[in-house]
Design an enzyme around this catalytic site. Structure first.
Site, PDB file in Angstrom:
ATOM      1  N   GLU A 115       0.798  -1.228   0.000  1.00 13.68           N
ATOM      2  CA  GLU A 115       0.000   0.000   0.000  1.00 13.68           C
ATOM      3  C   GLU A 115       0.835   1.284   0.000  1.00 13.68           C
ATOM      4  O   GLU A 115       0.834   2.046   0.970  1.00 13.68           O
ATOM      5  CB  GLU A 115      -0.976   0.004   1.183  1.00 13.68           C
ATOM      6  N   GLU A 153      -5.672  -8.358   0.222  1.00 18.75           N
ATOM      7  CA  GLU A 153      -6.348  -7.994   1.470  1.00 18.75           C
ATOM      8  C   GLU A 153      -7.788  -7.628   1.172  1.00 18.75           C
ATOM      9  O   GLU A 153      -8.070  -6.875   0.233  1.00 18.75           O
ATOM     10  CB  GLU A 153      -5.725  -6.759   2.148  1.00 18.75           C
TER      11      GLU A 153
HETATM   12  C1  FCB Z   1      -4.623  -2.065   5.256  1.00 17.22           C
HETATM   13  C2  FCB Z   1      -3.279  -2.485   5.793  1.00 17.22           C
HETATM   14  C3  FCB Z   1      -3.339  -3.546   6.848  1.00 17.22           C
HETATM   15  C4  FCB Z   1      -4.543  -3.387   7.754  1.00 17.22           C
HETATM   16  C5  FCB Z   1      -5.802  -3.189   6.952  1.00 17.22           C
HETATM   17  C6  FCB Z   1      -7.051  -3.068   7.774  1.00 17.22           C
HETATM   18  O1  FCB Z   1      -4.550  -0.731   4.853  1.00 17.22           O
HETATM   19  O2  FCB Z   1      -2.462  -2.966   4.764  1.00 17.22           O
HETATM   20  O3  FCB Z   1      -2.125  -3.535   7.550  1.00 17.22           O
HETATM   21  O4  FCB Z   1      -4.322  -2.373   8.651  1.00 17.22           O
HETATM   22  O5  FCB Z   1      -5.683  -2.065   6.134  1.00 17.22           O
END
Ligand code: FCB
Length: 440
Positions: free
Chosen positions: A166, A351
């Site tokens: 990210e 994610e």
């Molecule tokens: C993302 C992050 C991860 C976690 C999620 C909820 O932005 O990569 O570490 O905090 O959000």
């Protein structure tokens, strides 16, 4: 859940994700101080000023945690290797840190899981933060050296490597909005970080390729962005936000350019000669990781300085984070990325998940909201595959309740509940539901 493994192409991977600082327990094993430790120690930044010193004590309990992944029938595990653990001052090797990841990778493989490594998930060594962190180009070189060191130790056994997690959060959220370490609100620092984090990715790719590594990529986060109304101002603001949040990194990595609506604002503050770095930044990757959580509505605020906008959550149901639940945004991004940026390149949902105010009752956690969330997002992933996106896997964020950055331990994203007093793990109902859905 409304899906089974059989709904997906052969070889599609189901897994869960974590990150080093959020679970390991940073006080163990000779890890060095990071900018998250000092950000958390500064009043007002983090709920209850909590940090990652103990977290889930995964450093000592990783065997038990990996058993949970195996017992759920997962195929892969996405984890990160802490730079400050391996090189406490960002430059000097800590053998204990390398030994830890060596043991960890072996333990992942012993359980039949594919190791998906992330090189940078945010714990910048303080010694490098002292020198300007991501505003300083030297940090990119130091990161490339770290890439060499950790890859020389475990690169023979990992299945895939992502350079940065990210970059938008590393750069914009942390240097412009000030919500994450180092907590700056400065456009010049932001522009530099926006470029240097891409350069760090590019330099790390160069080192990985130099070692003949395959399956190398980057993990980007995307936020479904829509205009608040049908005014011309809202359309302009949406284009700007989309460029800063969703296009800047993927366009740099896949095309070697920056999108005009974002570059217009950053140009006066960019590091000299940035154009010469774009070739290294845009070298071929093998996969793109997609992190997706929510949707925002955007309006123009012409009276504010660039980027002249304000954004708010969409109207739908919210998670414990206050983030709108909007599964179709995931389908939309996966198909957009395939159509506009990566073509047939493998995509992974690296994610996706939700926080909820989970409670333990009679030794169990009932979280039907999370099971529904997962089901809807996996179904949206399936829809993207039907629409032609080459999606190869889905990782739930997160295996465990953990240190949720500025929210401390208050927000629970895990499929597995963690009692932060006793460190006891309890698989939630969503864990069991996911296990049934992905059973062979
Ligand atoms: C993302 C992050 C991860 C976690 C999620 C909820 O932005 O990569 O570490 O905090 O959000």
């Amino acid at each position: 859940m409304n899906f089974t493994r059989n709904d997906f192409p052969d070889g599609f991977l189901f897994g869960a994700a974590t990150a080093a600082y959020q679970i390991e327990g940073h006080k163990f094993g000779g890890a060095g101080p990071t900018h998250w430790d000092t950000f958390a120690a500064t009043p007002g930044n983090v709920v209850r000023a909590e940090d990652g010193a103990l977290a889930c004590d995964h450093y000592h309990r990783f065997g038990e945690d990996l058993d949970l992944l195996r017992d759920a029938g997962m195929d892969a595990y996405r984890f990160s290797t802490s730079w400050a653990r391996v090189m406490p001052d960002g430059r000097t090797i800590n053998p204990e840190g390398l030994d830890f990841y060596d043991r960890l990778v072996d333990a992942i493989l012993e359980r039949g899981l594919k190791p998906f490594q992330t090189l940078y998930h945010w714990e910048l060594p303080s010694a490098l933060a002292d020198e300007g962190g991501w505003t300083n180009r030297d940090t990119c070189h130091a990161f490339a050296d770290f890439t060499d060191v950790i890859t020389d130790r475990i690169g023979d056994r990992v299945h895939a490597i992502a350079t940065i997690n990210e970059p938008w959060c590393v750069a914009f959220l942390s240097h412009f909005l000030g919500h994450h370490a180092p907590g700056l609100r400065d456009i010049r620092a932001t522009a530099r970080a926006m470029h240097h984090i891409n350069l760090a990715h590019g330099m790390a790719m160069t080192r990985l390729r130099g070692k003949g590594m395959q399956n190398c990529g980057v993990v980007l986060n995307f936020d479904h962005t829509e205009p608040q109304d049908d005014s011309a101002g809202a359309a302009r603001a949406t284009a700007t936000w989309d460029a800063i949040m969703n296009r800047w990194f993927v366009e740099a990595v896949t095309k070697g350019t920056y999108p005009a609506p974002a570059l217009d604002g950053f140009a006066p503050h960019m590091p000299d000669g940035w154009q010469a770095d774009m070739a290294e930044i845009s070298q071929k990757i093998d996969f793109l990781g997609v992190n997706y959580y929510t949707r925002h509505k955007v309006t123009e605020d012409a009276s504010a300085p660039w980027p002249h906008l304000a954004s708010q959550e969409g109207p739908g149901a919210k998670t414990q984070m206050g983030w709108e639940i909007y599964p179709d945004g995931l389908r939309s991004f996966l198909t957009r990325l395939a159509a506009d940026y990566v073509g047939d390149l493998p995509l992974y949902v690296t994610e996706n998940g939700m926080a909820w105010d989970d409670r333990v009752e009679n030794g169990a956690v009932a979280d039907p909201e999370r099971a529904q969330f997962i089901s809807d997002h996996v179904t949206a992933t399936r829809a993207a595959i039907d629409a032609g996106a080459n999606v190869k896997g889905f990782f739930y964020w997160s295996l465990l309740d953990n240190y949720e950055w500025a929210f401390g331990y208050e927000k629970r994203f895990g499929m597995v509940h963690v009692d932060f007093e006793t460190l006891k793990r309890i698989p939630k109902a969503s864990y069991h539901a996911f296990k049934s859905a992905i059973a062979r």
